[in-house]
Design an enzyme around this catalytic site. Sequence first.
Site, PDB file in Angstrom:
ATOM      1  N   SER A  41      66.173  92.111 121.827  1.00  0.00           N
ATOM      2  CA  SER A  41      67.547  91.750 121.456  1.00  0.00           C
ATOM      3  C   SER A  41      67.881  90.417 122.129  1.00  0.00           C
ATOM      4  CB  SER A  41      68.526  92.845 121.890  1.00  0.00           C
ATOM      5  OG  SER A  41      68.538  92.972 123.298  1.00  0.00           O
ATOM      6  N   HIS A 165      66.876  99.019 120.880  1.00  0.00           N
ATOM      7  CA  HIS A 165      65.741  99.534 121.641  1.00  0.00           C
ATOM      8  C   HIS A 165      65.303 100.923 121.220  1.00  0.00           C
ATOM      9  CE1 HIS A 165      66.355  96.611 125.288  1.00  0.00           C
ATOM     10  NE2 HIS A 165      66.008  96.004 124.176  1.00  0.00           N
ATOM     11  N   GLU A 174      72.278 100.017 126.511  1.00  0.00           N
ATOM     12  CA  GLU A 174      71.704 100.571 127.744  1.00  0.00           C
ATOM     13  C   GLU A 174      72.731 101.242 128.649  1.00  0.00           C
ATOM     14  OE1 GLU A 174      69.820  97.190 129.557  1.00  0.00           O
ATOM     15  OE2 GLU A 174      68.480  96.924 127.845  1.00  0.00           O
ATOM     16  N   GLU A 215      62.090 100.924 126.744  1.00  0.00           N
ATOM     17  CA  GLU A 215      62.034 100.663 128.181  1.00  0.00           C
ATOM     18  C   GLU A 215      61.736 101.912 128.993  1.00  0.00           C
ATOM     19  OE1 GLU A 215      65.827  98.712 128.663  1.00  0.00           O
ATOM     20  OE2 GLU A 215      64.994  96.792 128.001  1.00  0.00           O
ATOM     21  N   ASP A 253      74.976  98.068 129.614  1.00  0.00           N
ATOM     22  CA  ASP A 253      74.666  96.839 128.874  1.00  0.00           C
ATOM     23  C   ASP A 253      74.887  97.154 127.406  1.00  0.00           C
ATOM     24  OD1 ASP A 253      73.728  94.611 127.605  1.00  0.00           O
ATOM     25  OD2 ASP A 253      71.668  94.750 128.318  1.00  0.00           O
ATOM     26  N   GLU A 296      77.502  94.635 131.317  1.00  0.00           N
ATOM     27  CA  GLU A 296      76.735  93.476 130.846  1.00  0.00           C
ATOM     28  C   GLU A 296      76.936  93.324 129.343  1.00  0.00           C
ATOM     29  OE1 GLU A 296      72.593  93.823 131.950  1.00  0.00           O
ATOM     30  OE2 GLU A 296      71.962  92.711 130.182  1.00  0.00           O
ATOM     31  N   ASP A 321      74.308  88.112 130.074  1.00  0.00           N
ATOM     32  CA  ASP A 321      72.877  88.057 129.730  1.00  0.00           C
ATOM     33  C   ASP A 321      72.717  87.166 128.495  1.00  0.00           C
ATOM     34  OD1 ASP A 321      70.247  88.474 129.026  1.00  0.00           O
ATOM     35  OD2 ASP A 321      70.491  90.558 128.425  1.00  0.00           O
ATOM     36  N   LYS A 346      66.165  86.176 133.368  1.00  0.00           N
ATOM     37  CA  LYS A 346      64.905  86.469 132.679  1.00  0.00           C
ATOM     38  C   LYS A 346      64.112  85.174 132.599  1.00  0.00           C
ATOM     39  CE  LYS A 346      66.904  90.135 129.777  1.00  0.00           C
ATOM     40  NZ  LYS A 346      67.717  90.361 128.550  1.00  0.00           N
ATOM     41  N   HIS A 374      63.553  92.883 133.453  1.00  0.00           N
ATOM     42  CA  HIS A 374      62.465  93.072 132.485  1.00  0.00           C
ATOM     43  C   HIS A 374      62.952  92.711 131.080  1.00  0.00           C
ATOM     44  CE1 HIS A 374      63.860  97.453 131.417  1.00  0.00           C
ATOM     45  NE2 HIS A 374      64.826  96.550 131.318  1.00  0.00           N
ATOM     46  N   LYS A 398      66.658  94.783 137.358  1.00  0.00           N
ATOM     47  CA  LYS A 398      66.872  95.695 136.240  1.00  0.00           C
ATOM     48  C   LYS A 398      65.524  95.951 135.563  1.00  0.00           C
ATOM     49  CE  LYS A 398      69.098  95.646 131.820  1.00  0.00           C
ATOM     50  NZ  LYS A 398      70.017  94.920 130.956  1.00  0.00           N
TER      51      LYS A 398
HETATM   52  P1  PGA Z   1      65.896  92.535 125.515  1.00  0.00           P
HETATM   53  O1  PGA Z   1      66.937  93.531 126.167  1.00  0.00           O
HETATM   54  O2  PGA Z   1      64.865  92.206 126.525  1.00  0.00           O
HETATM   55  O3  PGA Z   1      65.361  93.315 124.363  1.00  0.00           O
HETATM   56  O4  PGA Z   1      66.671  91.322 125.107  1.00  0.00           O
HETATM   57  C1  PGA Z   1      67.200  93.617 127.517  1.00  0.00           C
HETATM   58  C2  PGA Z   1      68.624  93.268 127.814  1.00  0.00           C
HETATM   59  O5  PGA Z   1      69.427  92.984 126.906  1.00  0.00           O
HETATM   60  O6  PGA Z   1      68.986  93.240 128.981  1.00  0.00           O
HETATM   61 ZN    ZN Z   2      71.183  92.617 128.299  1.00  0.00          ZN
END
Ligand code: PGA
Ligand code: ZN
Length: 421
Positions: A41, A165, A174, A215, A253, A296, A321, A346, A374, A398
């Site tokens: 995403s 996911h 999440e 995940e 999230d 988030e 994010d 990330k 991650h 995370k």
């Molecule tokens: P993604 O999701 O790695 O699939 O983008 C993780 C997140 O949104 O934190």
């Molecule tokens: Zn996120």
Amino acid sequence: MKIARVLAREILASGGMPSVEVKVTLDSGAVGVASVSYGASAGSKEAAVLHDWDKHRYGGKGMLKAVDNVNNILSQVVVGMDAEDQRAIDETLIREDGTEKKSNLGANAILGVSMATARATAISQNLALHQYLQKVFNIPLPAEKTGGKLRLPKPMAVLIEGGKHADNSTDLQEYILAVTREQAAKKNVQMMEEIYQALKNILKRDGRSINVGNEGAFAPEGIADNELPIKYIVQAIGEAGYEAGVDAGVALDAAASEFYKDGKYELKTENKILSASELMDMYLAWQDQYPLVSWEDMFSEFDWDYWAKFKVKSKIPVVADDLTVTNVALLQKAINHKVADAILIKLNQAGTVTETVDCCLLANQHNFLTIPSHRGGGETNDTFLVDLAVAVGSQWIKVGPTRGERVCKYNRLMEIEEQLN
Ligand code: PGA
Ligand code: ZN
């Protein structure tokens, strides 16, 4: 110490689709290997993942072009460079690509070289990667908060997942267990996994599926309620013998960009289309009822207005994010517009180690929390993000609670703690 050789290969990431691994060899003989993850995403402004788009291989998602770009282009420009000047190496990689989003050579190619160089140099200098990152980027320890000690991040583990996911689960992406107790990392990891097991028992008792999503989090079908998972996690904390709101709480999230359409938010499982203001009311009611720790991406990355409105009313940290995608300029914008208190980090959103560290340092300067994370779609066994979190003094990492590509992060965290002791 100079870079002697750079070699990339195509490997598989957690979803069974390709990613890039890079091996950097220095003239000292030290070898650093790194692999690159990518999301399911992803935010629209992330650094680009270069795919082959050859329909005859992996449905177009092969990464042989990125591999070729490392072996034939990027290796030419970095071989012979001083491996201890990570910033100069990353600037060279960025210049060679020449585009804003690294779409020419691919952030998946560039980041692999960047990470593997840092790892090789750390090995060559006989330093743990987190120590080397602190040294090479001159990272000040947040001494006033930690008494001069390294701070080890606490687990933020996704326990229930939906959105992009997992199929037929929640609209929000999440539901995360955020450990809040300040104690040994090993104890925190143990607590998190015990709560995961307690949650499994609760879901079973409730007649729900314990199948997992991308995940390693549970993805119960047919919940039709975006609030219920919060209750489940709070209950699991108690059943595992811990205290919700003291030892751990719930972080959310929403990944709301994924259910944002025409200025509205579509909660499919509840058969509702909400305005931003209605969505905000729903969230704010939760913060008074549950031991929530952070939120988030509760609004779309295109809905900056509501990010700002929400932040004023929120009692807990607002984490960006998709909104900021580990990008210094977007983080600066978020600081200026007062839309968040924390940033998810990330490496592959940024595309080099230097840009990622710069983002963390800017966050630290402004008292933003940093949460290295991650990726949902294509995670690898690389544990760089853990060393990064330790180096910059992050409060949390995370990472999902199960599956090899996730638990290797917690194993690395516990290893760092053992080595420091
Ligand atoms: P993604 O999701 O790695 O699939 O983008 C993780 C997140 O949104 O934190
Ligand atoms: Zn996120």
